[in-house]
Design a protein around this motif. Structure first.
Motif, PDB file in Angstrom:
ATOM      1  N   GLU A  90       0.479  -0.706  -0.179  1.00  0.00           N
ATOM      2  CA  GLU A  90       0.333  -0.444   0.468  1.00  0.00           C
ATOM      3  C   GLU A  90       0.818   1.323  -0.261  1.00  0.00           C
ATOM      4  OE1 GLU A  90      -3.301  -0.540   2.294  1.00  0.00           O
ATOM      5  OE2 GLU A  90      -2.102  -2.265   3.250  1.00  0.00           O
ATOM      6  N   ASN A  91       0.887   2.250  -1.258  1.00  0.00           N
ATOM      7  CA  ASN A  91       1.424   3.313  -0.998  1.00  0.00           C
ATOM      8  C   ASN A  91       2.691   3.099  -1.191  1.00  0.00           C
ATOM      9  OD1 ASN A  91      -1.089   5.148  -0.751  1.00  0.00           O
ATOM     10  ND2 ASN A  91      -1.208   4.386   1.349  1.00  0.00           N
ATOM     11  N   GLY A  92       2.725   2.246  -1.542  1.00  0.00           N
ATOM     12  CA  GLY A  92       4.660   1.889  -2.577  1.00  0.00           C
ATOM     13  C   GLY A  92       5.306   0.793  -1.239  1.00  0.00           C
ATOM     14  N   ARG A  93       5.267   1.002   0.449  1.00  0.00           N
ATOM     15  CA  ARG A  93       5.273  -0.234   1.042  1.00  0.00           C
ATOM     16  C   ARG A  93       4.579  -1.026   1.130  1.00  0.00           C
ATOM     17  NH1 ARG A  93       9.564   3.019   4.976  1.00  0.00           N
ATOM     18  NH2 ARG A  93       9.143   5.090   3.693  1.00  0.00           N
ATOM     19  N   ILE A  94       4.666  -2.024   2.029  1.00  0.00           N
ATOM     20  CA  ILE A  94       4.570  -3.352   2.335  1.00  0.00           C
ATOM     21  C   ILE A  94       3.792  -3.518   3.659  1.00  0.00           C
ATOM     22  CG2 ILE A  94       5.131  -5.784   2.810  1.00  0.00           C
ATOM     23  CD1 ILE A  94       7.776  -5.476   1.139  1.00  0.00           C
TER      24      ILE A  94
END
Ligand SMILES: [Zn+2]
Length: 394
Positions: free
Chosen positions: A31-35
């Motif tokens: 989500e939003n570029g992060r795990i």
């Protein structure tokens, strides 16, 4: 680069870069570029996510190369091609090489030497999200003695005061770390890899200034005397380390100094008569001792982080995978090689809280491979999906 798409990668086997176990039938939420979640089993509600079915696939962290020169193109004599170029053009070419590297699955690189602020600008443009590319940890211009190793890329400095001044200068320019040239090397005419360049006092000045800004120092160090000088002043990472002996390797182990071996480039250098004759002669002499040193370093248990010197003569970015094969040949298991290329490399770069493993909170730099790299590291050369900061690259 920020992403609008949130992902669920489901059904894959996860090699997380930290642990020896491969966890089958797992899912990863991004989500939003992060795990944000890594668990075994089924993901449950998938609303709001794009789902990628990874059944039968192997997911590992994006790979890290701890030693590249983005301004060079990996041709037979790359420095001769940029020697008379303007910095703006050199920076554009460096961006192209960075993008090529990312597409191969190498999502983070540490650039250890580029003229002036060329690669620092490339890093900034990628960091700002304007252009996609790998994460770049950049040393900017290396600090070297007048006429020393790859002086044409660096800031020539003689005596502790000049080293101090130029270390402060690169840090002011925005370098993420400091690169120093402790010994001679292969790809500079008229010097020997074994010869000492910077003195202990000069190395010490660089280390002191880097510490003030909480930055690491990486040293090009081929000969044993130069390596010992580096270890005495607490240099963080030894590049190449060709003539490191048992005593030096033991000290590295005890001090937690990283070795970045760069084996592939040495084999490439002796593979063709097209490289400059002075470099060919020196490469032939070092390639044997270099490999023996790596074998000994593996046995002793030195922290080894993957680095290639890609960009250097005859070593374009795809030789990353040759480096992995040679590390395996030198006695590292497939899992050890993967860790050296992910979590250990991230630690070498000081970014282990952000990248280098698959766990919640980390950036989603991921490879989705068709077959198990623990059976054959060379399989990573084949088709794979690459995700960088949660964005699919290929
Ligand atoms: Zn290098």
């Amino acid at each position: 680069m920020p992403t609008d798409t949130n992902w669920i990668l489901k059904g894959g086997s996860i090699i997380d870069g930290l642990n020896d176990e491969v966890v089958e039938n797992s899912y990863i939420k991004v989500e939003n570029g992060r795990i944000t979640e890594v668990k075994e089993g089924e993901p449950g509600d998938t609303e709001g996510f794009e789902v990628i079915n990874c059944t039968g696939k192997y997911i590992l962290p994006g790979l890290i190369d701890c030693h590249v020169h983005l301004v060079w193109n990996g041709s037979a004599d790359p420095q001769s091609l940029i020697k008379n170029e303007e910095n703006d053009r050199i920076a554009l070419e460096a961006y192209k090489h960075a993008l090529d590297t990312l597409k191969l699955g190498v999502t983070t690189v540490r650039d250890l030497g580029s003229p002036d602020r060329t690669v620092l600008h490339v890093r900034n443009v990628i960091d700002s999200g304007l252009l996609s590319g790998p994460t770049i940890i950049a040393a900017g211009a290396p600090i070297c003695m007048t006429g020393g190793h790859v002086y044409y890329l660096g800031y020539e400095s003689d005596g502790p005061d000049e080293v101090r001044k130029n270390t402060r200068r690169v840090l002011k320019e925005g370098a993420d770390l400091v690169k120093v040239m402790a010994t001679g090397g292969i790809y500079t005419k008229g010097e020997e890899p074994g010869s000492v360049q910077f003195t202990i006092e000069e190395l010490s000045a660089a280390k002191e200034e880097a510490l003030k800004k909480n930055k690491k120092v990486s040293a090009h160090a081929d000969g044993i005397e130069g390596i010992m000088n580096c270890l005495e002043v607490g240099i963080d990472t030894i590049e190449h380390g060709i003539y490191a002996d048992c005593q030096a390797l033991e000290i590295m182990k005890n001090q937690g100094t990283f070795l970045v071996p760069t084996m592939a480039v040495m084999r490439q250098l002796i593979s063709s008569p097209d490289i400059p004759a002075y470099a060919l002669e020196k490469a032939k002499q070092v390639v044997g001792p270099h490999f023996s040193m790596l074998q000994e370093a593996v046995q002793i248990g030195v922290k080894i982080a993957t680095g290639t010197d890609c960009g250097s003569p005859l070593t374009p970015p795809r030789y990353y995978y040759d480096e992995l094969a040679i590390m395996h040949e030198a006695g590292m298991s497939e899992m050890e090689v993967i860790k050296a290329s992910t979590s250990v490399a991230a630690e070498c770069l000081g970014i282990e809280d952000q990248r280098g493993s698959i766990s919640p909170g980390k950036f989603a730099d991921l490879l989705i491979a068709d077959s198990n790299p623990l059976n054959d590291l060379n399989s990573l050369r084949g088709d794979k999906l690459v995700m960088k900061n949660g964005v699919l690259v290929s």
